[in-house]
Design an enzyme around this catalytic site. Sequence first.
Site, PDB file in Angstrom:
ATOM      1  N   LYS A 112     179.318 -21.356 160.789  1.00 42.71           N
ATOM      2  CA  LYS A 112     179.967 -20.446 159.573  1.00 42.71           C
ATOM      3  C   LYS A 112     181.567 -20.461 160.123  1.00 42.71           C
ATOM      4  CE  LYS A 112     175.706 -17.752 159.314  1.00 42.71           C
ATOM      5  NZ  LYS A 112     174.893 -16.830 160.039  1.00 42.71           N
ATOM      6  N   LYS A 191     171.346 -29.408 153.033  1.00 36.86           N
ATOM      7  CA  LYS A 191     170.259 -28.413 153.320  1.00 36.86           C
ATOM      8  C   LYS A 191     170.336 -27.206 152.080  1.00 36.86           C
ATOM      9  CE  LYS A 191     170.407 -24.877 156.184  1.00 36.86           C
ATOM     10  NZ  LYS A 191     170.570 -23.750 156.969  1.00 36.86           N
ATOM     11  N   LYS A 194     172.117 -20.477 150.508  1.00 41.18           N
ATOM     12  CA  LYS A 194     172.978 -19.643 150.036  1.00 41.18           C
ATOM     13  C   LYS A 194     174.553 -20.065 150.272  1.00 41.18           C
ATOM     14  CE  LYS A 194     169.497 -16.527 150.807  1.00 41.18           C
ATOM     15  NZ  LYS A 194     169.043 -15.695 151.724  1.00 41.18           N
TER      16      LYS A 194
HETATM   17  P1  TYM Z   1     167.436 -16.976 156.877  1.00 38.67           P
HETATM   18  O1  TYM Z   1     167.337 -15.771 156.415  1.00 38.67           O
HETATM   19  O2  TYM Z   1     168.609 -17.883 156.850  1.00 38.67           O
HETATM   20  O3  TYM Z   1     166.044 -17.867 156.463  1.00 38.67           O
HETATM   21  C1  TYM Z   1     164.963 -17.615 156.466  1.00 38.67           C
HETATM   22  C2  TYM Z   1     163.818 -18.659 156.951  1.00 38.67           C
HETATM   23  O4  TYM Z   1     164.121 -19.582 155.557  1.00 38.67           O
HETATM   24  C3  TYM Z   1     164.461 -20.890 156.507  1.00 38.67           C
HETATM   25  N1  TYM Z   1     165.225 -21.768 155.566  1.00 38.67           N
HETATM   26  C4  TYM Z   1     164.772 -22.953 155.308  1.00 38.67           C
HETATM   27  N2  TYM Z   1     163.938 -23.875 155.874  1.00 38.67           N
HETATM   28  C5  TYM Z   1     163.626 -25.299 155.196  1.00 38.67           C
HETATM   29  N3  TYM Z   1     164.630 -25.583 154.547  1.00 38.67           N
HETATM   30  C6  TYM Z   1     165.719 -25.059 154.100  1.00 38.67           C
HETATM   31  N4  TYM Z   1     166.793 -25.478 153.330  1.00 38.67           N
HETATM   32  C7  TYM Z   1     165.893 -23.547 154.577  1.00 38.67           C
HETATM   33  N5  TYM Z   1     166.823 -22.634 154.354  1.00 38.67           N
HETATM   34  C8  TYM Z   1     166.146 -21.524 154.974  1.00 38.67           C
HETATM   35  C9  TYM Z   1     164.805 -20.646 157.750  1.00 38.67           C
HETATM   36  O5  TYM Z   1     164.473 -21.603 158.695  1.00 38.67           O
HETATM   37  C10 TYM Z   1     164.238 -19.416 158.182  1.00 38.67           C
HETATM   38  O6  TYM Z   1     162.860 -19.569 158.865  1.00 38.67           O
HETATM   39  N6  TYM Z   1     168.027 -15.755 161.869  1.00 38.67           N
HETATM   40  C11 TYM Z   1     166.883 -15.946 160.589  1.00 38.67           C
HETATM   41  C12 TYM Z   1     166.413 -14.500 160.474  1.00 38.67           C
HETATM   42  C13 TYM Z   1     165.834 -14.060 161.770  1.00 38.67           C
HETATM   43  C14 TYM Z   1     164.739 -14.420 162.344  1.00 38.67           C
HETATM   44  C15 TYM Z   1     164.512 -13.446 163.544  1.00 38.67           C
HETATM   45  C16 TYM Z   1     164.052 -15.460 162.231  1.00 38.67           C
HETATM   46  C17 TYM Z   1     166.320 -12.833 162.447  1.00 38.67           C
HETATM   47  N7  TYM Z   1     165.572 -12.612 163.463  1.00 38.67           N
HETATM   48  C18 TYM Z   1     163.490 -13.607 164.429  1.00 38.67           C
HETATM   49  C19 TYM Z   1     162.750 -15.671 163.220  1.00 38.67           C
HETATM   50  C20 TYM Z   1     162.782 -14.717 164.106  1.00 38.67           C
HETATM   51  C21 TYM Z   1     167.631 -16.431 159.418  1.00 38.67           C
HETATM   52  O7  TYM Z   1     168.617 -16.362 159.311  1.00 38.67           O
HETATM   53  O8  TYM Z   1     166.992 -16.853 158.401  1.00 38.67           O
END
Ligand code: TYM
Length: 322
Positions: A112, A191, A194
């Site tokens: 980021k 990948k 957003k």
């Molecule tokens: P976030 O909101 O970016 O994404 C949510 C979930 O979607 C998955 N994901 C993907 N999987 C496969 N291919 C892709 N292109 C792709 N883009 C997104 C992410 O791996 C995720 O599982 N930090 C986390 C949110 C969070 C969290 C937690 C998750 C906060 N606290 C505790 C698990 C446990 C996040 O930013 O996910």
Amino acid sequence: MPRILSGIQPTGRFHWGNYFGAIRQYIDLQDKPETAFYFIADLHALTTVRTPAELRGYTLDAALDLLALGLDPNRASLFLQSDVPEVAQLCWLLLSGTPMGLLERCVSYKDKKARGLRADAGLFTYPVLMAADILIYDSDIVPVGEDQVQHIEVARDLAGSFNHEFGETFVLPKEKILDSSARVPGIDGQKMSKSYGNTLAVFEDPKALRKQIMRIVTDSRLPEQSKPPEGDHLFELYSLFGSDEQCQTLAATYRRGGFGYGDVKKSLADLAVEFFAAARQRREELVAHPERVREILGDGAATARKKAAEVLLRAQKACGIK
Ligand code: TYM
């Protein structure tokens, strides 16, 4: 019964990566509200969404989307991260023992920052809040996409060193990833994310979705040339929706040659629109009942807080706060 927990950020519309990488696993793994906890990570979203009305809107949308896609309040607890203030308290206990170097090595922060996002302390310490999210519910299994694995390793590291310093306190979590969709590619082959502007949204208007699918980047191979399907992101996207038979047929067509990418894209669009049609219908029904959504989130938060209070007290006692 192992506890399943995961979180998703309300930073915009959910895309295919979120669905196939994470939400689909949430739904498969749900069983009882006491053992399957899923939350909307609004505190984490604050590191990127800085317009209050937008954050509120995305948060409600996230709840509607998850419920429409099949998250069932009778088999899982759905809640907002900020409705469990114990998480922020545990975050401080963990921060106090977190080596700077551990956070400096975290890929998502480095990434980021490299893309010019404001690097504030919230972004830097993001993995510690995520560790608190996981550890506060004695979570055993955390279903996520591949990009979150490093963060779960941080949670395990922090839990391990806290246990070592203060005695057995936290359960060590493990990630769970479905191989088939660990990393869903975006329309440009990177990948799907957003922040890369290459997403296909789950609840996109079907007409707009078809247009976006036609924009999927492909190579300049001539229609008569053959092509290996392996590693082709259009083929990978198709495989998310196609049956085994449909995928085998398309793989054979790729190898044989004599097809155009445009036709593959049209079939992909048909499959995707059909795949999410029932969820789209359920979402429309839910939109008419926001009070029901609020009730579900309230019940979920009450169940989650009960567990969070228990683990927070255990951690506080261990390190001499209580
Ligand atoms: P976030 O909101 O970016 O994404 C949510 C979930 O979607 C998955 N994901 C993907 N999987 C496969 N291919 C892709 N292109 C792709 N883009 C997104 C992410 O791996 C995720 O599982 N930090 C986390 C949110 C969070 C969290 C937690 C998750 C906060 N606290 C505790 C698990 C446990 C996040 O930013 O996910």
